[in-house]
Write an enzyme that holds these catalytic residues in place. Structure first.
Site, PDB file in Angstrom:
ATOM      1  N   PRO A  73       0.800  -1.228   0.000  1.00 30.97           N
ATOM      2  CA  PRO A  73       0.000   0.000   0.000  1.00 30.97           C
ATOM      3  C   PRO A  73       0.832   1.277   0.000  1.00 30.97           C
ATOM      4  CG  PRO A  73      -0.753  -1.539   1.693  1.00 30.97           C
ATOM      5  CD  PRO A  73       0.576  -2.040   1.211  1.00 30.97           C
ATOM      6  N   GLU A  74       0.135   2.368  -0.205  1.00 31.27           N
ATOM      7  CA  GLU A  74       0.714   3.705  -0.082  1.00 31.27           C
ATOM      8  C   GLU A  74       1.304   3.884   1.315  1.00 31.27           C
ATOM      9  OE1 GLU A  74      -0.729   8.414  -0.432  1.00 31.27           O
ATOM     10  OE2 GLU A  74      -2.222   6.799  -0.553  1.00 31.27           O
ATOM     11  N   ALA A  75       2.527   4.435   1.358  1.00 29.99           N
ATOM     12  CA  ALA A  75       3.147   4.835   2.623  1.00 29.99           C
ATOM     13  C   ALA A  75       3.257   3.683   3.626  1.00 29.99           C
ATOM     14  CB  ALA A  75       2.384   6.000   3.252  1.00 29.99           C
ATOM     15  N   LYS A 161       4.857  10.978  -5.691  1.00 31.41           N
ATOM     16  CA  LYS A 161       3.501  11.484  -5.892  1.00 31.41           C
ATOM     17  C   LYS A 161       3.552  12.915  -6.413  1.00 31.41           C
ATOM     18  CE  LYS A 161      -0.889  11.156  -3.365  1.00 31.41           C
ATOM     19  NZ  LYS A 161      -1.465  10.798  -2.049  1.00 31.41           N
ATOM     20  N   ALA A 220      -4.755   5.203  -0.207  1.00 32.53           N
ATOM     21  CA  ALA A 220      -5.260   5.300   1.156  1.00 32.53           C
ATOM     22  C   ALA A 220      -6.776   5.468   1.146  1.00 32.53           C
ATOM     23  CB  ALA A 220      -4.604   6.475   1.881  1.00 32.53           C
TER      24      ALA A 220
END
Length: 355
Positions: A73-75, A161, A220
């Site tokens: 996932p993101e981050a 991003k 997210a």
């Protein structure tokens, strides 16, 4: 189409994540097939070493199920600071908010750096292509970034991003056109965009122009509406879309008062779900191959039949036979940008190599 349950699912114990069933599309034996896994799991917030340990466990488990490509996932490394406002109001910043940012900055990673080397080693150890969402630290500025690794343990590159959303813009810097890569690999052309920048039509078109086949979308956003965007991108781009999101409860973040959730009437209980996941894998025809899952941490896997790309492009090739460059075209400024350039130093360096 029939649901194909995983034979391994029956042996899941408390330390293993459920492996979500996939849809059997009737794979064409003449076209290459890639086993892909999307990881839906939470960061161990403010503890990057422990999060890296967790990532390795998940990579090892995914590889044991035959995964060739794993998307996080993101981050995931560094954490998505859900519910935090970092003490920001227009015209002021609180001391606690500044300290929150200091801790968040300390949890981020340098690229390149030791954490990147460890992730590369994981990819090589388990012989997988790895797509990892991280918070990147460059000096005192943070970026929400995707890192790409090949199955030989090599770091391929990154995407920063381009457009953080809402309050993210106060804590993350903005990427530029030099980090929107698509990597040509033996398992396909791989690239990715993060969360809501996937809604930017021109940015998506740039990815299509690079021939993307496996479109990774760490996010997210756990709303059901997100699924519509992912399906549209798969159909529009004629590509596989792999969207990975965290599944988090309030207890996955530090307790109050160290970490507080804003935007709610009251502090969520430890068991409250603050991000419900929704990770999914979608084919170029718009068929959901695996997911979406809203139940908990999970490994979501599917076999990607590359014959599907050709069949989808026959219908609609957005940068090929269905384009009109005589009427509409896109220019991408893909050079690095820098806030400071030293012309004399550059000329001096260049002159030192002149015979």
């Amino acid at each position: 189409m029939a649901l194909v349950p995983s034979a391994a699912a029956a042996s899941i114990n408390n330390n293993e994540l459920p492996l979500i069933a996939e849809v059997n599309m009737g794979v064409d034996s003449t076209a290459p097939t890639v086993r892909a896994t999307v990881v839906q799991a939470s960061t161990i917030f403010y503890d990057t070493p422990a999060t890296l340990d967790k990532a390795e466990r998940l990579i090892a488990e995914s590889a044991s199920y035959g995964a060739q490509l794993i998307v996080f996932p993101e981050a995931f490394i560094g954490g998505y600071p859900r519910g935090s406002h970092f003490g920001l109001t227009i015209g002021s910043r609180t001391l606690k908010g500044k300290e929150d940012f200091r801790k968040y900055h300390a949890s981020a990673i340098d690229v390149p750096g030791p954490e990147v080397e460890r992730l590369a080693a994981m990819a090589g150890k388990y012989k997988v292509y790895l797509v990892m969402g991280v918070i990147e630290r460059e000096g005192y500025t943070l970026y929400c970034t995707i890192l790409f690794f090949d199955s030989q343990g090599h770091y391929l590159g990154k995407h920063r991003k381009l457009m953080p959303t809402a309050l993210e813009r106060c804590i993350w810097g903005f990427g530029d056109g030099s980090t929107i890569p698509v990597f040509e690999t033996p398992i396909g052309k791989i690239g990715g965009l993060i969360c809501w920048e996937n809604k930017m039509p021109l940015l998506r078109t740039a990815m299509y122009g690079k021939g993307i086949e496996i479109y990774c979308a760490p996010t997210a956003d756990s709303r059901e509406l997100w699924q519509a965007s992912m399906t549209h991108i798969a159909l529009e781009g004629g590509c596989f879309v792999l969207s990975a999101n965290q599944f988090c409860r309030r207890k996955d973040y530090p307790p109050p008062p160290e970490y507080t959730f804003s935007g709610t009437d009251e502090e969520p209980s430890p068991e409250s779900v603050v991000c419900a996941g929704g990770s999914v894998i979608i084919s170029p025809s718009g068929t959901v191959l695996a997911g979406p899952n809203y139940e908990g941490e999970a490994l979501i896997s599917a076999d990607l039949d590359f014959g599907e790309i050709v069949r989808a492009k026959f219908d609609f090739d957005v940068v090929g036979h269905y384009s009109r460059p005589d009427v509409l075209s896109l220019i991408v400024r893909d050079h690095p940008t820098a806030p400071v350039s030293f012309t004399y130093a550059a000329a001096k360096t260049e002159g030192s190599h002149t015979l």
